[in-house]
Design a protein around this motif. Structure first.
Motif, PDB file in Angstrom:
ATOM      1  N   LEU A   1      10.343   3.168  -6.088  1.00  0.00           N
ATOM      2  CA  LEU A   1      11.660   3.735  -5.833  1.00  0.00           C
ATOM      3  C   LEU A   1      11.972   3.807  -4.339  1.00  0.00           C
ATOM      4  CD1 LEU A   1      14.141   4.974  -7.181  1.00  0.00           C
ATOM      5  CD2 LEU A   1      13.052   7.196  -6.950  1.00  0.00           C
ATOM      6  N   PHE A   2      11.041   4.309  -3.544  1.00  0.00           N
ATOM      7  CA  PHE A   2      11.311   4.470  -2.112  1.00  0.00           C
ATOM      8  C   PHE A   2      11.547   3.138  -1.403  1.00  0.00           C
ATOM      9  CE2 PHE A   2       9.305   8.733  -2.639  1.00  0.00           C
ATOM     10  CZ  PHE A   2      10.415   9.462  -2.259  1.00  0.00           C
TER      11      PHE A   2
ATOM     12  N   GLU B   1       0.809  -1.218   0.000  1.00  0.00           N
ATOM     13  CA  GLU B   1       0.000   0.000   0.000  1.00  0.00           C
ATOM     14  C   GLU B   1       0.846   1.274   0.000  1.00  0.00           C
ATOM     15  OE1 GLU B   1      -3.277   0.086  -0.303  1.00  0.00           O
ATOM     16  OE2 GLU B   1      -3.372  -2.094  -0.368  1.00  0.00           O
ATOM     17  N   PHE B   2       2.073   1.170  -0.452  1.00  0.00           N
ATOM     18  CA  PHE B   2       2.973   2.323  -0.408  1.00  0.00           C
ATOM     19  C   PHE B   2       2.479   3.472  -1.269  1.00  0.00           C
ATOM     20  CE2 PHE B   2       7.202   4.364  -0.260  1.00  0.00           C
ATOM     21  CZ  PHE B   2       7.439   4.201   1.076  1.00  0.00           C
ATOM     22  N   ASP B   3       1.791   3.173  -2.364  1.00  0.00           N
ATOM     23  CA  ASP B   3       1.235   4.234  -3.202  1.00  0.00           C
ATOM     24  C   ASP B   3       0.199   5.050  -2.431  1.00  0.00           C
ATOM     25  OD1 ASP B   3      -0.334   1.928  -3.176  1.00  0.00           O
ATOM     26  OD2 ASP B   3      -1.318   2.444  -5.059  1.00  0.00           O
ATOM     27  N   THR B   4      -0.617   4.388  -1.631  1.00  0.00           N
ATOM     28  CA  THR B   4      -1.610   5.093  -0.809  1.00  0.00           C
ATOM     29  C   THR B   4      -0.907   5.943   0.240  1.00  0.00           C
ATOM     30  OG1 THR B   4      -3.120   3.248  -1.119  1.00  0.00           O
ATOM     31  CG2 THR B   4      -3.629   4.773   0.661  1.00  0.00           C
ATOM     32  N   LEU B   5       0.127   5.393   0.837  1.00  0.00           N
ATOM     33  CA  LEU B   5       0.885   6.119   1.859  1.00  0.00           C
ATOM     34  C   LEU B   5       1.497   7.392   1.290  1.00  0.00           C
ATOM     35  CD1 LEU B   5       2.013   5.996   4.780  1.00  0.00           C
ATOM     36  CD2 LEU B   5       3.974   4.812   3.838  1.00  0.00           C
ATOM     37  N   LEU B   6       2.012   7.306   0.041  1.00  0.00           N
ATOM     38  CA  LEU B   6       2.621   8.473  -0.593  1.00  0.00           C
ATOM     39  C   LEU B   6       1.604   9.382  -1.268  1.00  0.00           C
ATOM     40  CD1 LEU B   6       5.775   6.879  -2.254  1.00  0.00           C
ATOM     41  CD2 LEU B   6       5.669   8.229  -0.165  1.00  0.00           C
ATOM     42  N   GLY B   7       0.415   8.859  -1.510  1.00  0.00           N
ATOM     43  CA  GLY B   7      -0.599   9.651  -2.199  1.00  0.00           C
ATOM     44  C   GLY B   7      -0.332   9.768  -3.689  1.00  0.00           C
ATOM     45  N   VAL B   8       0.199   8.716  -4.301  1.00  0.00           N
ATOM     46  CA  VAL B   8       0.490   8.724  -5.733  1.00  0.00           C
ATOM     47  C   VAL B   8      -0.289   7.584  -6.400  1.00  0.00           C
ATOM     48  CG1 VAL B   8       2.776   9.729  -5.439  1.00  0.00           C
ATOM     49  CG2 VAL B   8       2.534   7.255  -5.473  1.00  0.00           C
ATOM     50  N   LYS B   9      -0.279   7.590  -7.731  1.00  0.00           N
ATOM     51  CA  LYS B   9      -0.946   6.527  -8.475  1.00  0.00           C
ATOM     52  C   LYS B   9      -0.196   5.209  -8.290  1.00  0.00           C
ATOM     53  CE  LYS B   9      -2.633   9.644 -12.009  1.00  0.00           C
ATOM     54  NZ  LYS B   9      -2.583  10.014 -13.425  1.00  0.00           N
ATOM     55  N   PRO B  10      -0.904   4.079  -8.380  1.00  0.00           N
ATOM     56  CA  PRO B  10      -0.236   2.781  -8.208  1.00  0.00           C
ATOM     57  C   PRO B  10       0.861   2.512  -9.233  1.00  0.00           C
ATOM     58  CG  PRO B  10      -2.606   2.518  -8.030  1.00  0.00           C
ATOM     59  CD  PRO B  10      -2.357   3.941  -8.457  1.00  0.00           C
ATOM     60  N   THR B  11       0.830   3.179 -10.365  1.00  0.00           N
ATOM     61  CA  THR B  11       1.847   2.960 -11.398  1.00  0.00           C
ATOM     62  C   THR B  11       3.000   3.957 -11.313  1.00  0.00           C
ATOM     63  OG1 THR B  11       0.583   4.330 -12.925  1.00  0.00           O
ATOM     64  CG2 THR B  11       0.177   1.954 -12.980  1.00  0.00           C
TER      65      THR B  11
END
Length: 90
Positions: A37-38, A21-31
């Motif tokens: 990178l992080f 769920e890192f995309d949700t944590l960063l607030g970015v798109k899943p792609t």
């Protein structure tokens, strides 16, 4: 022992969910590239740290033994290097 295993499993579960769920944590798109990178940078830092620890353990055992000792490490008596100690008297 059972508690340690249970806590290790729970910690691993938290890690898996965080990475998934890192995309949700960063607030970015899943792609988005940042989603991969992080976590990759953290993995790279862990690998470099493990390699450095392995290098110190074999190349400089005195320094390796002092890791985590804080200021008191400078006050510890000097110990012979493992390689010289294993070689025996000359």
């Amino acid at each position: 022992m059972l508690l340690a295993v249970l806590l290790a499993v729970l910690l691993a579960a938290v890690l898996v969910v965080t990475v998934l769920e890192f995309d949700t944590l960063l607030g970015v798109k899943p792609t988005d590239l940042a989603r991969y990178l992080f976590p990759g940078l953290f993995l790279l830092a862990a690998i470099i740290g493990a390699a450095w620890a392995a290098f110190l353990r074999t190349g400089n055992p005195t320094t390796y033994r002092g890791i985590g000792q804080g200021v008191s490490a400078a006050l510890l008596p000097a110990q012979p290097d493992d390689a010289a100690h294993r070689a025996g008297p000359r």
